[in-house]
Scaffold this motif. Structure first.
Motif, PDB file in Angstrom:
ATOM      1  N   PHE A  64      -0.278   5.410  -5.534  1.00 34.94           N
ATOM      2  CA  PHE A  64      -0.404   4.324  -6.507  1.00 34.94           C
ATOM      3  C   PHE A  64       0.951   4.044  -7.144  1.00 34.94           C
ATOM      4  CE2 PHE A  64      -0.451   6.240 -10.883  1.00 34.94           C
ATOM      5  CZ  PHE A  64      -0.126   7.533 -10.496  1.00 34.94           C
ATOM      6  N   VAL A  65       1.032   2.942  -7.887  1.00 37.20           N
ATOM      7  CA  VAL A  65       2.259   2.607  -8.593  1.00 37.20           C
ATOM      8  C   VAL A  65       2.159   3.228  -9.981  1.00 37.20           C
ATOM      9  CG1 VAL A  65       3.796   0.743  -9.312  1.00 37.20           C
ATOM     10  CG2 VAL A  65       2.235   0.379  -7.402  1.00 37.20           C
ATOM     11  N   CYS A  66       2.901   4.292 -10.213  1.00 44.22           N
ATOM     12  CA  CYS A  66       2.813   4.948 -11.517  1.00 44.22           C
ATOM     13  C   CYS A  66       3.548   4.098 -12.555  1.00 44.22           C
ATOM     14  CB  CYS A  66       3.424   6.346 -11.457  1.00 44.22           C
ATOM     15  SG  CYS A  66       3.496   7.102 -13.104  1.00 44.22           S
ATOM     16  N   PRO A  67       2.837   3.657 -13.597  1.00 40.41           N
ATOM     17  CA  PRO A  67       3.492   2.805 -14.608  1.00 40.41           C
ATOM     18  C   PRO A  67       4.566   3.557 -15.400  1.00 40.41           C
ATOM     19  CG  PRO A  67       1.150   3.097 -15.113  1.00 40.41           C
ATOM     20  CD  PRO A  67       1.423   3.896 -13.881  1.00 40.41           C
ATOM     21  N   HIS A  68       4.460   4.873 -15.432  1.00 41.87           N
ATOM     22  CA  HIS A  68       5.452   5.644 -16.189  1.00 41.87           C
ATOM     23  C   HIS A  68       6.697   5.875 -15.354  1.00 41.87           C
ATOM     24  CE1 HIS A  68       2.426   6.258 -19.268  1.00 41.87           C
ATOM     25  NE2 HIS A  68       1.579   6.525 -18.281  1.00 41.87           N
ATOM     26  N   CYS A  69       6.499   6.222 -14.067  1.00 42.61           N
ATOM     27  CA  CYS A  69       7.649   6.424 -13.175  1.00 42.61           C
ATOM     28  C   CYS A  69       8.203   5.079 -12.699  1.00 42.61           C
ATOM     29  CB  CYS A  69       7.253   7.253 -11.959  1.00 42.61           C
ATOM     30  SG  CYS A  69       6.672   8.907 -12.338  1.00 42.61           S
ATOM     31  N   GLY A  70       7.323   4.061 -12.621  1.00 38.65           N
ATOM     32  CA  GLY A  70       7.773   2.740 -12.202  1.00 38.65           C
ATOM     33  C   GLY A  70       7.937   2.572 -10.699  1.00 38.65           C
ATOM     34  N   VAL A  71       7.457   3.527  -9.921  1.00 40.18           N
ATOM     35  CA  VAL A  71       7.570   3.450  -8.457  1.00 40.18           C
ATOM     36  C   VAL A  71       6.277   3.974  -7.812  1.00 40.18           C
ATOM     37  CG1 VAL A  71      10.093   3.684  -8.314  1.00 40.18           C
ATOM     38  CG2 VAL A  71       8.670   5.732  -8.422  1.00 40.18           C
TER      39      VAL A  71
ATOM     40  N   THR B  40       0.741  -0.793  -3.811  1.00 40.20           N
ATOM     41  CA  THR B  40       2.009  -0.074  -3.817  1.00 40.20           C
ATOM     42  C   THR B  40       3.022  -0.887  -3.009  1.00 40.20           C
ATOM     43  OG1 THR B  40       1.421   1.114  -1.811  1.00 40.20           O
ATOM     44  CG2 THR B  40       0.854   2.176  -3.894  1.00 40.20           C
ATOM     45  N   SER B  41       4.285  -0.570  -3.175  1.00 39.75           N
ATOM     46  CA  SER B  41       5.332  -1.298  -2.442  1.00 39.75           C
ATOM     47  C   SER B  41       5.110  -1.182  -0.943  1.00 39.75           C
ATOM     48  CB  SER B  41       6.706  -0.756  -2.782  1.00 39.75           C
ATOM     49  OG  SER B  41       6.902  -0.831  -4.164  1.00 39.75           O
ATOM     50  N   SER B  42       4.726  -0.006  -0.483  1.00 39.23           N
ATOM     51  CA  SER B  42       4.541   0.157   0.963  1.00 39.23           C
ATOM     52  C   SER B  42       3.304  -0.606   1.435  1.00 39.23           C
ATOM     53  CB  SER B  42       4.494   1.625   1.369  1.00 39.23           C
ATOM     54  OG  SER B  42       3.605   2.324   0.564  1.00 39.23           O
ATOM     55  N   ALA B  43       2.255  -0.661   0.604  1.00 39.77           N
ATOM     56  CA  ALA B  43       1.076  -1.441   0.982  1.00 39.77           C
ATOM     57  C   ALA B  43       1.424  -2.927   1.029  1.00 39.77           C
ATOM     58  CB  ALA B  43      -0.053  -1.195  -0.013  1.00 39.77           C
ATOM     59  N   LEU B  44       2.239  -3.344   0.066  1.00 38.70           N
ATOM     60  CA  LEU B  44       2.643  -4.748  -0.025  1.00 38.70           C
ATOM     61  C   LEU B  44       3.479  -5.148   1.189  1.00 38.70           C
ATOM     62  CD1 LEU B  44       2.186  -6.924  -2.101  1.00 38.70           C
ATOM     63  CD2 LEU B  44       4.335  -6.291  -3.183  1.00 38.70           C
ATOM     64  N   GLU B  45       4.338  -4.244   1.581  1.00 36.10           N
ATOM     65  CA  GLU B  45       5.195  -4.507   2.739  1.00 36.10           C
ATOM     66  C   GLU B  45       4.352  -4.626   4.011  1.00 36.10           C
ATOM     67  OE1 GLU B  45       8.815  -2.639   5.208  1.00 36.10           O
ATOM     68  OE2 GLU B  45       7.884  -1.405   3.669  1.00 36.10           O
ATOM     69  N   ALA B  46       3.382  -3.743   4.145  1.00 35.99           N
ATOM     70  CA  ALA B  46       2.500  -3.774   5.315  1.00 35.99           C
ATOM     71  C   ALA B  46       1.664  -5.053   5.311  1.00 35.99           C
ATOM     72  CB  ALA B  46       1.592  -2.548   5.309  1.00 35.99           C
TER      73      ALA B  46
END
Ligand SMILES: [Zn+2]
Length: 205
Positions: free
Chosen positions: A16-23, A71-77
């Protein structure tokens, strides 16, 4: 000291996209339950409270709604698959019953490569064989929430350029382009505007 404590039990792993880590992060959905406790010792289990997602790196918890954010990787896919579907539909609508056009195929490959994906003629041939037109809309639709208006416009414009490589855009291709715009959630006037600009550009070259 009697009090209420909350226990957490990991239920299943998630990315998941952790809002605290930002990634993008690994984490887990954690089930939580209230306990009546004496000091730190739980004595009586009480009803469960809403589950949370816990980050494996920072340990912060947030609500399950975060799992709706790709997530960024899901978005890319997602973008990769959507783009392949849209390109194949445009190329196929242009070919009709006719033979492959080398220039069109080369441009189709370059659209994918310029978007940063590894893609070649063999991939295009594979996609033309295996991806059907009905799959395009469902794969484009999730991007409606993710792309800005400018991103949508840019994508539609690239597909128009591809359609116009070997002459004016044919009715079948225009229909595909309209379906792309609709799937991306663009307003009809916006879609027609992008296509009209594309028509003018390709006429003048
Ligand atoms: Zn985190």
């Amino acid at each position: 000291m009697i009090g209420i404590r909350i226990s957490s039990a990991p239920q299943r792993p998630v990315a998941f996209v952790c809002p605290h880590c930002g990634v993008d992060r690994e984490g887990a959905v954690v089930l939580r339950r209230r306990w009546l406790a004496v000091g730190k010792r739980p004595v009586l289990p009480m009803r469960a409270v809403s589950p949370m997602v816990q980050c494996a790196v920072c340990g912060q918890q947030c609500g399950l709604a975060i799992l709706n954010v790709p997530t960024s990787s899901a978005l890319e896919a997602m973008l990769h698959t959507a783009l392949r579907h849209a390109i194949v539909s445009v190329v196929r609508a242009g070919r009709g019953m006719g033979p492959a056009n080398d220039e069109v195929d080369r441009h189709a490959v370059s659209v994918m490569r310029n978007a940063g994906y590894m893609y070649d003629r063999f991939d295009l041939d594979d996609d033309l064989r295996t991806l059907n037109d009905a799959g395009m809309t469902p794969h484009l639709r999730p991007l409606a929430d993710e792309l800005t208006q400018h991103g949508k416009q840019s994508l539609l414009h690239k597909l128009h350029t591809l359609a116009a490589i070997d002459g004016p855009v044919r009715p079948g291709q225009r229909e595909v382009l309209l379906r792309v715009g609709v799937a991306l959630g663009m307003a009809a006037t916006h879609i027609n505007g992008v296509l009209a600009v594309g028509d003018i550009e390709t006429q003048s070259t």
